[in-house]
Structures are given as structure tokens and as C-alpha cells.
Write an enzyme that holds these catalytic residues in place. Structure first.
Site, PDB file in Angstrom:
ATOM      1  N   LYS A  11       0.871  -1.146  -0.148  1.00  0.00           N
ATOM      2  CA  LYS A  11      -0.213  -0.028  -0.042  1.00  0.00           C
ATOM      3  C   LYS A  11       1.015   1.359  -0.057  1.00  0.00           C
ATOM      4  CE  LYS A  11      -1.427   2.479   3.042  1.00  0.00           C
ATOM      5  NZ  LYS A  11      -2.061   3.210   4.468  1.00  0.00           N
ATOM      6  N   ASP A  54      -6.460  -0.006   1.315  1.00  0.00           N
ATOM      7  CA  ASP A  54      -6.133  -0.016   2.898  1.00  0.00           C
ATOM      8  C   ASP A  54      -7.448  -0.751   3.295  1.00  0.00           C
ATOM      9  OD1 ASP A  54      -8.133   1.871   2.698  1.00  0.00           O
ATOM     10  OD2 ASP A  54      -7.239   3.209   4.139  1.00  0.00           O
TER      11      ASP A  54
END
Length: 221
Positions: free
Chosen positions: A130, A148
Site C-alpha cells: 500500500k 487499505d
């Protein structure tokens, strides 16, 4: 699960843009964004912002300044971020590497082809999938969609993907979102996840996209 089409996602983004307002995002300084993203891991936006501002004020968010401070000083400055001892160690380590290997400038990395840049970023301490993708899209302007925990929840409820695998969910989003819109779409859908599509108690009754959402267990009170 019914097949989702790009036209459906574009309708969702249009509604969210109208609801949240136009998203004006610029390509941010990659090192500052890297540190901000490390600080944001496993904590609230409020606490991570407080930690970043404290770090900027007390030490300065620059590779040379952070590389030359001891871990204790960094930890003290970012205490509001949670897991501050671990994050302080990562921040010092990554600052030393950026200073030594890239002369303090990650722009060199972001000028590489996408996959090459991603591999380089993933080698840095504290950088997972991420975090790497956040840097690629918001500092490098590359067509990736970071995912996320909020966006995993949104993906499941919208019927985009039920997978718990990062790459699978990322690809499912990217299939629906045009490359030039992925940065803006990330912010819009992330905001949706934080304000309405909350993991435990979604606010479906006032969600701006409730008419476009196929989630069968909507909370309408």
C-alpha cells in the site's frame, strides 16, 4: 457476485465527487509522503497528522536531518502516532538508505518504469504494497490504486471483490477505474469508507451511493 462494469463505477465516482467536492491533489514530495504514510500505519488520521507535524517542527522531515538523529529523539517526536518505537526505527533506517542510495531524493526512483519503481520502493524499511502504491500514484503520478482496510470493506460491500489478497482487490478496482482517475478515485472511495462504509456499523441510511450499492445487509435506521 454480479459482474461490475466501468460505467457503474463512473456513476459512483460522479456522485461522490458531487457529495465530497472536487478533489484537488498534487504530486507530493515523495520523502515527506513516505514518512507520513509510515506514520499513518495502524493509527488514526488525527494522530498521524499530529505526529507528522511534531516531527516536522522538532526535527524536520528531511532525509539528512532524520538520518543524523538518534531513534529516541525521533520516537519522542512521533509519540502520538502509536507503535512509535517501531516507526521511529523504520524512519531512521529509511532516511539513511534514501540519503545513501538516492542522494536524499526519491524522485530518481519514481522516474523508473512502474514495476521497477515499485520493486525498489518495496525494498525500503516500512514500505509495504500500500505504501509503495501511495507513493507511485501521489508522488509519481502513476496509474495505480492503493488499497487499505477501508477500501477492502468498500470492495466487499460494493461487490467488487471478496478477496483478502491485496493484489487481487487492487486489480479488481483498477479494472473498473480509468488510469487517469485512480488517484482521485482512491481519495473519494477512501473517504466513503471512513465516513459511511464503516466496517462495524455502516451508515447506509445516509450514504450518498446507497442507490448504487448492492450490499444486501444495509442498515437503514
Amino acid at each position: 457476485m454480479r459482474i461490475k462494469h466501468r460505467s457503474w463505477m463512473l456513476k459512483i465516482l460522479k456522485v461522490l465527487r458531487k457529495h465530497f467536492g472536487k478533489i484537488n491533489w498534487e504530486f507530493e514530495d515523495p520523502f515527506k509522503l513516505l514518512i507520513a504514510t509510515i506514520l499513518s500505519q495502524h493509527t488514526s488520521d488525527k494522530n498521524s497528522l499530529k505526529a507528522f507535524e511534531s516531527l516536522e517542527e522538532k526535527i524536520g522531515v528531511e532525509p539528512e536531518k532524520l538520518a543524523n538523529r538518534n531513534t529516541g529523539e525521533i520516537a519522542k517526536a512521533i509519540k502520538s502516532a502509536g507503535l512509535w518505537k517501531i516507526k521511529a526505527k523504520r524512519i531512521k533506517e529509511v532516511s539513511k538508505i534514501v540519503l545513501k542510495d538516492f542522494s536524499g531524493d526519491l524522485s530518481e526512483v519514481l522516474s523508473q518504469p512502474l514495476e521497477e519503481a515499485r520493486k525498489t520502493l518495496l525494498k525500503l524499511p516500512g514500505v509495504g504494497e500500500k505504501t509503495a502504491d501511495v507513493l507511485l500514484v501521489f508522488s509519481g503520478g502513476m496509474p495505480v490504486f492503493p488499497v487499505d482496510t477501508h477500501l477492502f470493506t468498500v470492495a466487499r460491500r460494493l461487490g467488487i471483490s471478496t478477496s483478502k489478497n491485496y493484489e487481487s482487490v487492487k486489480k479488481a478496482y483498477e479494472k473498473l477505474i480509468p488510469p487517469t482517475m485512480r488517484g482521485e478515485a482512491h481519495i473519494l472511495l477512501l473517504t466513503l469508507g471512513k465516513e459511511y462504509c464503516i466496517a462495524r456499523k455502516p451508515k447506509c441510511w445516509k450514504c450518498p451511493i446507497k442507490k448504487l450499492c448492492p450490499y444486501p445487509e444495509k442498515t437503514m435506521v
